[in-house]
Scaffold this active site. Structure first.
Site, PDB file in Angstrom:
ATOM      1  N   ASP A   1       8.166   3.052   2.856  1.00  0.00           N
ATOM      2  CA  ASP A   1       8.474   2.939   1.425  1.00  0.00           C
ATOM      3  C   ASP A   1       9.982   2.918   1.186  1.00  0.00           C
ATOM      4  OD1 ASP A   1       5.758   3.286   1.416  1.00  0.00           O
ATOM      5  OD2 ASP A   1       5.799   5.300   0.557  1.00  0.00           O
TER       6      ASP A   1
ATOM      7  N   GLU B   1      11.764  13.506   1.315  1.00  0.00           N
ATOM      8  CA  GLU B   1      10.317  13.579   1.002  1.00  0.00           C
ATOM      9  C   GLU B   1       9.644  14.626   1.906  1.00  0.00           C
ATOM     10  OE1 GLU B   1       8.771  10.862  -1.042  1.00  0.00           O
ATOM     11  OE2 GLU B   1       6.775  11.724  -0.880  1.00  0.00           O
TER      12      GLU B   1
ATOM     13  N   GLY C   1       0.534   4.303  -6.117  1.00  0.00           N
ATOM     14  CA  GLY C   1       0.716   3.783  -4.759  1.00  0.00           C
ATOM     15  C   GLY C   1       1.820   2.746  -4.670  1.00  0.00           C
TER      16      GLY C   1
ATOM     17  N   SER D   1       6.927   5.185  -6.336  1.00  0.00           N
ATOM     18  CA  SER D   1       7.941   5.607  -7.301  1.00  0.00           C
ATOM     19  C   SER D   1       8.821   6.697  -6.697  1.00  0.00           C
ATOM     20  CB  SER D   1       7.283   6.102  -8.583  1.00  0.00           C
ATOM     21  OG  SER D   1       6.359   7.130  -8.290  1.00  0.00           O
TER      22      SER D   1
HETATM   23  C1  GLA Z   1       2.594   6.347   1.947  1.00  0.00           C
HETATM   24  C2  GLA Z   1       3.732   6.785   2.864  1.00  0.00           C
HETATM   25  C3  GLA Z   1       4.150   5.651   3.805  1.00  0.00           C
HETATM   26  C4  GLA Z   1       2.951   5.059   4.532  1.00  0.00           C
HETATM   27  C5  GLA Z   1       1.819   4.770   3.543  1.00  0.00           C
HETATM   28  C6  GLA Z   1       0.560   4.359   4.243  1.00  0.00           C
HETATM   29  O1  GLA Z   1       3.022   5.333   1.071  1.00  0.00           O
HETATM   30  O2  GLA Z   1       4.839   7.185   2.096  1.00  0.00           O
HETATM   31  O3  GLA Z   1       5.115   6.114   4.718  1.00  0.00           O
HETATM   32  O4  GLA Z   1       2.529   5.885   5.579  1.00  0.00           O
HETATM   33  O5  GLA Z   1       1.511   5.870   2.722  1.00  0.00           O
HETATM   34  O6  GLA Z   1       0.747   3.167   4.924  1.00  0.00           O
END
Ligand code: GLA
Length: 389
Positions: free
Chosen positions: A170, A158, A122, A125
């Site tokens: 992210d 992605e 989480g 990466s």
């Molecule tokens: C993943 C996704 C993000 C976001 C989070 C939850 O990390 O890549 O865009 O939605 O989950 O907050």
């Protein structure tokens, strides 16, 4: 140090020196989970765990990708960039495809990458891999794309090559991180604001549940659809509601039956989480970490009970943290169904916290707990060329 090893390994593998070394960090998110694709608010930061790249154009029409951590080479002609069964390569090929989509032709290049962002924890990466290559290609090809454009290209990579309909958080965090600062992003206007976060007095401790649920990407896409269903219902009554960002708790309550039990709970979580992020930012600015931490616990409860993206192991970690002395707040982080909890721990209690939560987690769950203490660093950037002996 990893970039040096990468530099040397690149030379051995490709028989020339890289022209560029890039560092792309992973991220934490203090609060604001599953709000980004609902046009809401997030509060992430880039961390001192990163993916490093060594890269060079190779004057051919072949792309050569080497995963240092997997000891694996993947090659493809520049004319045949498409999603492949080699999953790690897709994060990179997806980025190349985004340049092509913009009419920027990408010539052959050699790229080696590797790092210390734990996979499936989480900590994003995959976003670090995407953002690092987007930044590196932009530099090598002198395309001068701004960081927000690169973040969007990495996000699209992605979507299109990894099949996860993620939001922007992210990729934004990896590219826009600043030393010692967390950043609140308004995912609708794309305005952002930095807030200092002192990791000397308050440590960020990540507890890796050790669980990687295969549900993560399918359930993620399902949550996104459920939110869209909620918006479609609300729009019938409130045409100005474009996303859950625009909805209020009163509006949701007024149409609870029409939304249906599950969609109602999903929407309620998102609306409440946006309110929490705004309150948490004010508390952070006022130096009130205790109140900030309460928002984190409330966030976790919503993710567990309403949004249903937690898992028993993450819930155990948050429960243990909540009972431990010196912990301001804790919650699951990222998409969910495994990975890490983020814990804000007062500096004098860090050692004891790690010792006791590790022992209790192992006793209750039977998994030995990995923990990481992270600091907040700047976003994707070039590393100075390394001089090797
Ligand atoms: C993943 C996704 C993000 C976001 C989070 C939850 O990390 O890549 O865009 O939605 O989950 O907050």
């Amino acid at each position: 140090m990893l970039p040096n090893l990468l530099h040397a390994a690149f030379q051995r593998q490709f028989h020339h020196t890289p022209t560029l070394l890039v560092r792309a960090p992973g991220r934490v998110n203090l609060i604001g989970e599953h709000t980004d694709y609902n046009a809401g608010f997030v509060l992430p930061a880039a961390i001192d765990k990163a993916i490093y790249f060594a890269i060079r154009l190779n004057n051919t029409s072949i792309i050569q990708l080497y995963s240092y951590d997997n000891h694996a080479l993947f090659t493809t002609p520049t004319t045949e960039v498409r999603p492949e069964s080699t999953l790690w390569a897709n994060y990179l090929l997806g980025v190349v495809a985004q340049f092509e989509k913009r009419g920027i032709s990408v010539p052959g290049f050699d790229c080696m990458f590797g790092g210390d962002v734990p996979i499936g924890a989480g900590l994003s990466s995959s976003a670090a891999v995407e953002c690092g290559l987007a930044f590196a290609l932009d530099a090598l090809l002198e395309t001068n794309l701004d960081r927000m454009t690169l973040a969007h290209m990495a996000q699209k990579a992605e979507h299109e090559f990894a099949g996860v309909q993620c939001g922007l958080m992210d990729q934004f965090a990896s590219l826009f991180g600043q030393d010692g600062q967390v950043v609140r992003l308004d995912c609708r206007s794309l305005e952002y604001e930095y807030f200092p976060f002192d990791t000397i007095t308050c440590h960020i401790v990540l507890c890796n549940s050790g669980v990687k649920h295969s549900l993560a990407s399918s359930e993620y896409n399902t949550r996104r659809l459920e939110c869209e269903q909620g918006v479609a219902v609300l729009q019938r009554h409130y045409p100005l509601v474009q996303s859950l960002r625009d909805a209020s708790l009163e509006q949701l309550q007024a149409h609870e039956a029409e939304l249906g039990e599950v969609v109602y709970r999903r929407c309620r979580y998102v609306v409440e989480e946006n309110i929490r992020v705004e309150a948490a930012c004010q508390q952070l600015a006022a130096g009130n970490l205790r109140a900030f931490g309460e928002q984190m616990y409330a966030s976790h409860a919503g993710l567990r009970d309403d949004y249903e993206v937690s898992c028993p192991e993450l819930d155990v970690l948050v429960r243990l943290a909540q009972a431990a002395p010196g912990v301001y707040g804790a919650r699951m982080m990222g998409g969910g169904f495994g990975g890490c909890t983020i814990n804000l721990v007062e500096v004098d209690h860090v050692d004891e916290f790690i010792r006791s939560i590790s022992a209790q987690y192992e006793r209750e769950v039977g998994i030995s707990l990995e923990t990481y203490q992270t600091t907040i660093v700047s976003g994707v950037g070039v590393l100075e060329p390394v001089v090797l002996q």
